[in-house]
Design a protein around this motif. Sequence first.
Motif, PDB file in Angstrom:
ATOM      1  N   ASN A 112       6.782  -4.093  -6.506  1.00  0.00           N
ATOM      2  CA  ASN A 112       5.364  -3.859  -6.235  1.00  0.00           C
ATOM      3  C   ASN A 112       4.790  -4.913  -5.285  1.00  0.00           C
ATOM      4  OD1 ASN A 112       5.421  -2.962  -9.589  1.00  0.00           O
ATOM      5  ND2 ASN A 112       4.935  -1.482  -7.998  1.00  0.00           N
ATOM      6  N   LYS A 117       2.792  -6.282  -2.484  1.00  0.00           N
ATOM      7  CA  LYS A 117       1.560  -5.725  -1.922  1.00  0.00           C
ATOM      8  C   LYS A 117       1.054  -6.543  -0.736  1.00  0.00           C
ATOM      9  CE  LYS A 117      -0.049  -3.972  -6.420  1.00  0.00           C
ATOM     10  NZ  LYS A 117       0.245  -2.557  -6.167  1.00  0.00           N
ATOM     11  N   GLU A 133      -2.308  -0.117   2.649  1.00  0.00           N
ATOM     12  CA  GLU A 133      -1.810  -0.962   1.568  1.00  0.00           C
ATOM     13  C   GLU A 133      -0.305  -0.778   1.421  1.00  0.00           C
ATOM     14  OE1 GLU A 133      -2.111  -1.711  -3.272  1.00  0.00           O
ATOM     15  OE2 GLU A 133      -3.558  -0.407  -2.262  1.00  0.00           O
ATOM     16  N   ASP A 170       2.825  -1.279  -0.854  1.00  0.00           N
ATOM     17  CA  ASP A 170       3.128  -1.442  -2.275  1.00  0.00           C
ATOM     18  C   ASP A 170       4.577  -0.993  -2.445  1.00  0.00           C
ATOM     19  OD1 ASP A 170       3.391  -1.512  -4.989  1.00  0.00           O
ATOM     20  OD2 ASP A 170       1.579  -0.381  -5.435  1.00  0.00           O
ATOM     21  N   CYS A 171       5.497  -1.957  -2.407  1.00  0.00           N
ATOM     22  CA  CYS A 171       6.900  -1.613  -2.201  1.00  0.00           C
ATOM     23  C   CYS A 171       7.808  -2.246  -3.246  1.00  0.00           C
ATOM     24  CB  CYS A 171       7.323  -2.070  -0.801  1.00  0.00           C
ATOM     25  SG  CYS A 171       9.043  -1.758  -0.438  1.00  0.00           S
ATOM     26  N   GLY A 214       2.475  -8.755  -6.378  1.00  0.00           N
ATOM     27  CA  GLY A 214       3.854  -8.354  -6.577  1.00  0.00           C
ATOM     28  C   GLY A 214       4.826  -9.503  -6.403  1.00  0.00           C
ATOM     29  N   LYS A 247       4.418   3.076   1.041  1.00  0.00           N
ATOM     30  CA  LYS A 247       5.099   3.336  -0.226  1.00  0.00           C
ATOM     31  C   LYS A 247       6.525   3.835   0.022  1.00  0.00           C
ATOM     32  CE  LYS A 247       0.985   2.865  -2.207  1.00  0.00           C
ATOM     33  NZ  LYS A 247       0.160   2.735  -0.971  1.00  0.00           N
TER      34      LYS A 247
END
Length: 283
Positions: free
Chosen positions: A6, A8, A15, A17-18, A54, A204
């Motif tokens: 997550n 960020k 955004e 968020d990975c 994250g 994402k």
Amino acid sequence: MIRTENLKKVYGKFELDCTMSVKPGYITGLIGKNGSGKTTLFKSILGLISVDGGKAEILGKDIRKIGENEKQKIGVALSDSGFSGYLTIKDMIIVFRHLYKEFDEKEFVYQVNRFSLPMNKKIKDFSTGMKARLKVIAAMSHNADILILDEPTAGLDVIARDEIIDLLRDYMEKDENRSILISSHISGDIENLCDDIYMIDDGKIIVHEDTDVLLSDYGILKVDSSMFENIEKDYILRYIKEGYGYRCLTDQKIYYKENYPDVIIENAGIDDLMTMMIRGEKL
């Protein structure tokens, strides 16, 4: 080798968020359209930009605690960075001797000569292909355990791309515990080189798959409207309405071949995956 959870980063309405990982011995590909978050992810992992939440680790350490020893083991080539155009390769060798504890000057010079890169010419006068080769050779020059490469073959002809792919294969063959994280818009490069693939869209991760599984199990179904209404849809990931009917992406190609022998089924590659996952609709 690399792990994010997550991770960020916020830029206005965008955004990142990975969550992803790069395993030892793996070449992992990152694909996605322009603006999807690939370069932001790379820079976040490398600590080149601050993150907003994250976790991220390289070589088992939190990126905020990476020290000089870990940095020595990371080779990097980013699409929007390079060397001063007023340096020559001879100048770079002097810099690398002081910068990297394990700089392999003999191997570096060998690779420079192998690809006919001029030692005394200023980098600003190099062609696009020469600059690309030099960036990869430099990233590999200091016995790094992991390479992070952002679009290393962008803008190159097929011969130059093949040369860089061969360089990366040679790098991996020298140590089975090394890893590469690479992004590319060239689907053939990713399919031929990578062990697994992550696809990112709008910040994402929307697909993670072993390359062999993608090439063997994924397919494109082409069906008319009547067949689309009656066909089993549990294994259809995305669909696009077209003039003749529907184009559908599945990760269970064999199931449809066995149960719907009259359906047209084509093999799916990375380009098909990107098109269908971004443009297609969910059921």
